[in-house]
Design a protein around this motif. Structure first.
Motif, PDB file in Angstrom:
ATOM      1  N   SER A  57       0.863  -1.182   0.000  1.00 57.48           N
ATOM      2  CA  SER A  57       0.000   0.000   0.000  1.00 57.48           C
ATOM      3  C   SER A  57       0.901   1.235   0.000  1.00 57.48           C
ATOM      4  O   SER A  57       1.939   1.252   0.646  1.00 57.48           O
ATOM      5  CB  SER A  57      -0.906   0.018   1.238  1.00 57.48           C
TER       6      SER A  57
ATOM      7  N   ALA B 162      -3.728  -1.404  -0.885  1.00 56.98           N
ATOM      8  CA  ALA B 162      -3.789  -2.678  -1.606  1.00 56.98           C
ATOM      9  C   ALA B 162      -4.944  -3.514  -1.056  1.00 56.98           C
ATOM     10  O   ALA B 162      -5.344  -3.384   0.095  1.00 56.98           O
ATOM     11  CB  ALA B 162      -2.467  -3.428  -1.430  1.00 56.98           C
ATOM     12  N   LYS B 163      -5.481  -4.384  -1.917  1.00 54.22           N
ATOM     13  CA  LYS B 163      -6.564  -5.266  -1.488  1.00 54.22           C
ATOM     14  C   LYS B 163      -6.092  -6.162  -0.353  1.00 54.22           C
ATOM     15  O   LYS B 163      -4.947  -6.596  -0.304  1.00 54.22           O
ATOM     16  CB  LYS B 163      -7.038  -6.127  -2.659  1.00 54.22           C
ATOM     17  N   GLY B 164      -6.994  -6.453   0.567  1.00 53.85           N
ATOM     18  CA  GLY B 164      -6.638  -7.287   1.711  1.00 53.85           C
ATOM     19  C   GLY B 164      -7.630  -7.114   2.830  1.00 53.85           C
ATOM     20  O   GLY B 164      -8.777  -6.711   2.616  1.00 53.85           O
TER      21      GLY B 164
ATOM     22  N   ARG C  54      -9.156  -5.543   6.456  1.00 55.89           N
ATOM     23  CA  ARG C  54      -9.527  -4.178   6.804  1.00 55.89           C
ATOM     24  C   ARG C  54      -8.286  -3.333   7.107  1.00 55.89           C
ATOM     25  O   ARG C  54      -7.358  -3.766   7.777  1.00 55.89           O
ATOM     26  CB  ARG C  54     -10.462  -4.178   8.009  1.00 55.89           C
TER      27      ARG C  54
ATOM     28  N   LEU D  27     -11.224  -1.342   2.902  1.00 51.58           N
ATOM     29  CA  LEU D  27     -10.697  -2.637   2.479  1.00 51.58           C
ATOM     30  C   LEU D  27      -9.595  -2.424   1.450  1.00 51.58           C
ATOM     31  O   LEU D  27      -8.456  -2.782   1.654  1.00 51.58           O
ATOM     32  CB  LEU D  27     -11.816  -3.526   1.941  1.00 51.58           C
ATOM     33  N   GLY D  28      -9.919  -1.836   0.317  1.00 51.69           N
ATOM     34  CA  GLY D  28      -8.915  -1.507  -0.682  1.00 51.69           C
ATOM     35  C   GLY D  28      -9.420  -0.316  -1.471  1.00 51.69           C
ATOM     36  O   GLY D  28     -10.420  -0.417  -2.177  1.00 51.69           O
ATOM     37  N   THR D  29      -8.762   0.815  -1.357  1.00 54.56           N
ATOM     38  CA  THR D  29      -9.302   2.029  -1.953  1.00 54.56           C
ATOM     39  C   THR D  29      -8.254   3.129  -1.948  1.00 54.56           C
ATOM     40  O   THR D  29      -7.108   2.922  -1.540  1.00 54.56           O
ATOM     41  CB  THR D  29     -10.561   2.483  -1.183  1.00 54.56           C
TER      42      THR D  29
ATOM     43  N   GLY E 191     -13.427   3.398  -4.322  1.00 52.97           N
ATOM     44  CA  GLY E 191     -13.934   2.412  -3.378  1.00 52.97           C
ATOM     45  C   GLY E 191     -14.865   3.016  -2.345  1.00 52.97           C
ATOM     46  O   GLY E 191     -15.610   3.965  -2.623  1.00 52.97           O
TER      47      GLY E 191
END
Length: 299
Positions: free
Chosen positions: A115, A149-151, A153, A166-168, A186
């Motif tokens: 991230s 990055a997605k993943g 919380r 979450l990912g945004t 997001g």
């Protein structure tokens, strides 16, 4: 004691007739006699000293294992090195990591999950690398732009409120008593006091002294990342504080009007134009008393 003396003399056949009669009258004589009769039939082989010496000399000599001093030293150095690596890993993993952007600077860095974070001037972040993927949480003082990055919380904790995603992509600013959050991609959940708000793309919210201000944004990312300082309904003191951070200067304000709110942009790389805009908006006169100090007086 006398009994032991008689036994010894009896075994050597040195007892007198009176002593022998006394010894035979003892209750243990019969037992001693049986032992003597049995041992008289035992034979011990003659000791051949030459054969014994020859057998000893034929035995294989095992040389003692000697570890050279330098190898022993190498083992110690290696042990210390491994211990140092372990301590370094523990410190890097368990102790909080600090990222900071000083006045007049911006800092970009990546978190353990890749991230990306951009810190605005006069801001800092603290987080722990240990178990980061399962506990993506950090503390922010000031302002930062996040591309998460997605993943699991992801949480940003400030002294004024908390932001969860979450990912945004989003921007968070917590300065004094004002808390600003803008969502660029997001969804973002904002917690402020007893209020919880869900923001989506292009939405923002500000809280100041308990008052909520909703807003819409059309930009794709914060203007300050492109050297434009953006303000939305902010008073002059808040505005000047941000200018001080961006240019690493000190500003003295001599005016009674500190209530009027400002919405607009100031350049972050041209101080003269920024001072001109402020002077025109608030009817002030800017004076440079030194390289790093500005005084605003009423006209």
């Amino acid at each position: 004691m006398k009994k032991n003396r008689l036994l010894a003399k009896w075994l050597n056949n040195d007892l007198s007739e009176d002593e022998l009669a006394e010894f035979k009258a003892s209750p243990d004589f019969e037992k001693y006699q049986k032992i003597k009769n049995y041992t008289e039939h035992l034979k011990v082989a003659d000791l051949d000293e030459n054969v014994m010496l020859s057998n000893i000399l034929k035995q294989e000599k095992v040389a003692p294992k000697v570890i050279p001093l330098y190898k022993n030293l190498m083992f110690r150095v290696a042990a210390v090195f491994v211990l140092a690596l372990g301590i370094t890993f523990a410190l890097n993993s368990l102790v909080s990591t600090n990222q900071k952007a000083n006045f007049g600077e911006k800092t970009t860095f990546s978190l353990p999950d890749n991230s990306e974070v951009v810190l605005n001037s006069g801001s800092e972040i603290n987080y722990k690398k240990w178990n980061w993927d399962n506990n993506r949480r950090l503390e922010l003082k000031g302002e930062a732009y996040f591309r998460v990055a997605k993943g699991r919380r992801f949480e940003v904790q400030t002294s004024l409120g908390k932001v969860s995603v979450l990912g945004t992509q989003f921007n968070v600013k917590a300065r004094k008593n004002r808390f600003d959050v803008i969502c660029y991609e997001g969804r973002v959940k904002v917690n402020y006091a007893n209020t919880q708000i869900l923001l989506t793309h292009g939405q923002g919210v500000s809280f100041e002294n308990g008052k909520q201000i909703n807003r819409q944004v059309s930009s794709l990312k914060p203007e300050w990342t492109e050297n434009q300082i953006c303000f939305y309904k902010e008073n002059i003191r808040t505005l000047l504080d941000e200018v001080e951070r961006q240019y690493n200067i000190t500003i003295e304000l001599n005016t009674k009007d500190t209530i009027s709110l400002f919405t607009g942009k100031l350049p972050a790389k041209n101080l003269d134009i920024a001072l001109q805009i402020i002077s025109t908006t608030y009817h002030l006169e800017a004076k440079k008393v030194s390289e790093n100090k500005i005084i605003f007086d009423e006209k």
